[in-house]
Structure formats: structure tokens, C-alpha cells
Design an enzyme around this catalytic site. Structure first.
Site, PDB file in Angstrom:
ATOM      1  N   CYS A  92       0.831  -1.210   0.000  1.00 51.29           N
ATOM      2  CA  CYS A  92       0.000   0.000   0.000  1.00 51.29           C
ATOM      3  C   CYS A  92       0.861   1.254   0.000  1.00 51.29           C
ATOM      4  CB  CYS A  92      -0.938  -0.022   1.200  1.00 51.29           C
ATOM      5  SG  CYS A  92      -2.028  -1.463   1.177  1.00 51.29           S
ATOM      6  N   THR A  93       1.977   1.197   0.698  1.00 54.41           N
ATOM      7  CA  THR A  93       2.902   2.334   0.714  1.00 54.41           C
ATOM      8  C   THR A  93       3.558   2.502  -0.650  1.00 54.41           C
ATOM      9  OG1 THR A  93       3.277   2.078   3.084  1.00 54.41           O
ATOM     10  CG2 THR A  93       4.956   3.292   1.831  1.00 54.41           C
TER      11      THR A  93
END
Length: 184
Positions: free
Chosen positions: A81-82
């Protein structure tokens, strides 16, 4: 004996009926390209970036007239997600002026704000803690109460122009940018 047989028959009928009832499968995509994007108002961290007057929530209907990229991710501050969110951050200025980029997950406001602060994300992050929009879209992960990594590009009329159901977090932001540049 007759009483037992009657009760057994009633139980059999009840079980048959129960087996025929199907619950909504919130992990199977419920929309397709060309459909109107569901109007579900949600709170957003950094909502002021959208320049909606006195807004406490945001929905796609609020952004009519703009192309909207909304990318769903399972959990803020996790590796994939990062990578994906920072990928969108790194090319945010390359998106055409009429395009709004928004991230979304089932995370609460505090975690979304921490995600923005730690990674200097320049766009709002929707918080769908009740998973209303996630379920309406059919992108609830079968592995737990989180969104599947899915991106929607919504046209100026609020219709879904493109769905990315399979996403490589590292390559995906550029793939989306290339697509939105083809929209009129």
C-alpha cells in the site's frame, strides 16, 4: 411417531429453504465499466484538498465534471500500500488538471492521517470503516475485512471508465496516468 416425522419434514424443508438463500457476495465485483459509480459519502483525511465548500464527507457525485481516480488498498502503512500510494504521490503533478486522485481503504481517520503525514501524500484518503462503498463495489477481500487492491477511473459524468482489478503496486500508478491521458 407421526409427530417426529412431521417435525423431521419441517426441519428438512427449513434446511432446503435456508440452502437456497444466498447472501450478497461482497468479494465479487458488482460493477462494470460504463456503470455509474456508487454514491456513498465518506469521511476523508485531507478532504480540504478537494476544495469542496464546508465538506465533512465526499462522494463521487461531489466531483462531477472531473475525472476521478480512486485507488483502494487493503491497509495503510503496509508495504504494498505504501509502494502504490507513494507511486501516485511521485507522479501526482503529471496528472491532467481535471483529474482528482483519491486513495481509499477501510482504515480509520487517525491511521489515514498518519499515512498522509509519514509519506507526504498530496491527495485525500477516504475512510470506509463500515466498508459501505467497499461492499457496494464488491471489493471486500475474502481474506478479511479489508478492501481488495482495486482502482476505478470515473469519467466526468460519474461513470466508471476503467476498472483495474489486478494491480502491481510498483507499476500501477504509471499505468493509470497513461490511461487518464487518453480520456477526453
Amino acid at each position: 411417531m407421526l409427530r417426529f416425522a412431521t417435525r423431521a419434514a419441517a426441519v428438512a424443508v427449513a434446511l432446503t429453504l435456508a440452502g437456497s438463500i444466498t447472501l450478497a457476495d461482497d468479494s465479487t465485483l458488482k460493477v462494470k465499466e460504463g456503470d455509474k459509480f456508487p454514491v456513498v459519502p465518506l469521511e476523508a483525511a485531507q478532504i480540504e484538498k478537494l476544495k469542496l465548500k464546508d465538506a465533512k464527507t465526499v462522494s463521487i457525485a461531489d466531483l462531477k465534471g472531473k475525472v476521478v481516480v480512486i485507488f483502494f488498498y487493503p491497509k495503510a502503512l503496509t508495504k504494498g500500500c505504501t509502494i502504490e500510494s507513494c507511486g501516485f504521490r511521485d507522479i501526482a503533478e503529471k496528472f491532467p488538471e481535471n483529474v482528482v486522485v483519491i486513495g481509499a481503504s477501510g482504515d480509520d481517520m487517525k491511521l489515514q492521517q498518519q499515512f498522509i503525514d509519514e509519506h507526504k501524500l498530496p491527495f485525500p484518503l477516504l475512510t470506509d470503516t463500515k466498508q459501505e462503498l467497499i461492499k457496494d463495489l464488491g471489493i471486500l477481500s475474502p481474506k478479511g475485512p479489508v478492501a481488495k487492491r482495486t482502482t476505478f477511473v470515473i469519467d466526468k459524468e460519474g461513470k466508471i471508465a476503467k476498472i483495474y482489478a489486478t494491480v502491481d503496486p510498483a507499476k500501477h500508478p504509471q499505468e493509470v496516468l497513461d490511461f487518464v491521458k487518453t480520456l477526453k
